[in-house]
Design a protein around this motif. Structure first.
Motif, PDB file in Angstrom:
ATOM      1  N   LYS A  80       6.227  75.307  15.724  1.00 26.11           N
ATOM      2  CA  LYS A  80       6.530  74.553  17.036  1.00 26.11           C
ATOM      3  C   LYS A  80       6.025  73.068  16.333  1.00 26.11           C
ATOM      4  CE  LYS A  80      10.165  76.598  18.241  1.00 26.11           C
ATOM      5  NZ  LYS A  80      11.443  76.910  17.530  1.00 26.11           N
TER       6      LYS A  80
ATOM      7  N   ASP B  36      10.059  62.573  21.322  1.00 28.78           N
ATOM      8  CA  ASP B  36       9.984  64.611  21.027  1.00 28.78           C
ATOM      9  C   ASP B  36      10.840  64.305  21.482  1.00 28.78           C
ATOM     10  OD1 ASP B  36       7.417  63.003  21.081  1.00 28.78           O
ATOM     11  OD2 ASP B  36       7.202  62.640  23.114  1.00 28.78           O
ATOM     12  N   GLU B  37      11.800  64.731  22.175  1.00 26.32           N
ATOM     13  CA  GLU B  37      13.202  65.403  22.473  1.00 26.32           C
ATOM     14  C   GLU B  37      13.498  65.550  21.645  1.00 26.32           C
ATOM     15  OE1 GLU B  37      14.186  64.490  26.863  1.00 26.32           O
ATOM     16  OE2 GLU B  37      15.221  63.157  25.576  1.00 26.32           O
ATOM     17  N   VAL B  38      14.635  64.166  20.366  1.00 25.49           N
ATOM     18  CA  VAL B  38      14.492  64.475  19.050  1.00 25.49           C
ATOM     19  C   VAL B  38      13.239  65.809  18.014  1.00 25.49           C
ATOM     20  CG1 VAL B  38      14.998  64.084  16.779  1.00 25.49           C
ATOM     21  CG2 VAL B  38      15.792  62.815  19.402  1.00 25.49           C
TER      22      VAL B  38
ATOM     23  N   GLU C 133      11.289  67.796  19.289  1.00 28.21           N
ATOM     24  CA  GLU C 133      11.631  69.549  19.816  1.00 28.21           C
ATOM     25  C   GLU C 133      12.580  70.481  19.476  1.00 28.21           C
ATOM     26  OE1 GLU C 133      10.575  71.200  24.062  1.00 28.21           O
ATOM     27  OE2 GLU C 133       9.595  69.493  23.406  1.00 28.21           O
ATOM     28  N   LYS C 134      13.997  70.070  20.289  1.00 31.55           N
ATOM     29  CA  LYS C 134      15.164  70.020  20.534  1.00 31.55           C
ATOM     30  C   LYS C 134      15.785  70.190  19.107  1.00 31.55           C
ATOM     31  CE  LYS C 134      15.518  68.893  24.958  1.00 31.55           C
ATOM     32  NZ  LYS C 134      15.600  68.813  26.050  1.00 31.55           N
ATOM     33  N   VAL C 135      15.312  68.945  18.253  1.00 34.90           N
ATOM     34  CA  VAL C 135      16.994  68.984  17.011  1.00 34.90           C
ATOM     35  C   VAL C 135      15.606  69.597  15.977  1.00 34.90           C
ATOM     36  CG1 VAL C 135      17.777  67.558  15.399  1.00 34.90           C
ATOM     37  CG2 VAL C 135      18.261  67.085  17.700  1.00 34.90           C
TER      38      VAL C 135
ATOM     39  N   MET D 252      18.015  60.848  24.213  1.00 33.45           N
ATOM     40  CA  MET D 252      17.746  61.090  23.962  1.00 33.45           C
ATOM     41  C   MET D 252      16.118  60.269  23.194  1.00 33.45           C
ATOM     42  SD  MET D 252      18.135  64.742  21.306  1.00 33.45           S
ATOM     43  CE  MET D 252      19.008  65.952  22.561  1.00 33.45           C
TER      44      MET D 252
ATOM     45  N   GLU E 198      13.697  73.250  16.668  1.00 30.40           N
ATOM     46  CA  GLU E 198      14.419  74.631  16.963  1.00 30.40           C
ATOM     47  C   GLU E 198      14.707  75.360  16.888  1.00 30.40           C
ATOM     48  OE1 GLU E 198      16.807  75.991  20.185  1.00 30.40           O
ATOM     49  OE2 GLU E 198      16.014  73.673  20.410  1.00 30.40           O
ATOM     50  N   ARG E 199      14.546  75.640  15.254  1.00 29.08           N
ATOM     51  CA  ARG E 199      14.659  76.926  14.598  1.00 29.08           C
ATOM     52  C   ARG E 199      13.383  77.538  13.702  1.00 29.08           C
ATOM     53  NH1 ARG E 199      21.152  76.097  12.235  1.00 29.08           N
ATOM     54  NH2 ARG E 199      22.098  75.972  14.302  1.00 29.08           N
TER      55      ARG E 199
END
Length: 51
Positions: free
Chosen positions: A18, A4-6, A8-10, A1, A13-14
């Motif tokens: 954003k 940037d994915e961490v 965005e997705k972690v 991962m 996420e909530r």
């Protein structure tokens, strides 16, 4: 991962907004939260105004 994915997705996420806050924005919240202007803060969301 990827990093940037961490983010965005972690980390985001909530969240409603954003994007990560800049250090000066965190500092502004801290200064305001420790001032006499914060007597009515009750733990609700603090959002920034984009403009």
């Amino acid at each position: 991962m990827t990093v940037d994915e961490v983010v965005e997705k972690v980390m985001l996420e909530r969240t409603r907004v954003k994007e990560m806050m800049h250090p000066y924005e965190v500092a502004n919240l801290f200064v305001m939260g420790c001032s006499h202007h914060s007597k009515h803060l009750n733990g609700g969301d603090m959002t920034r105004e984009v403009g």
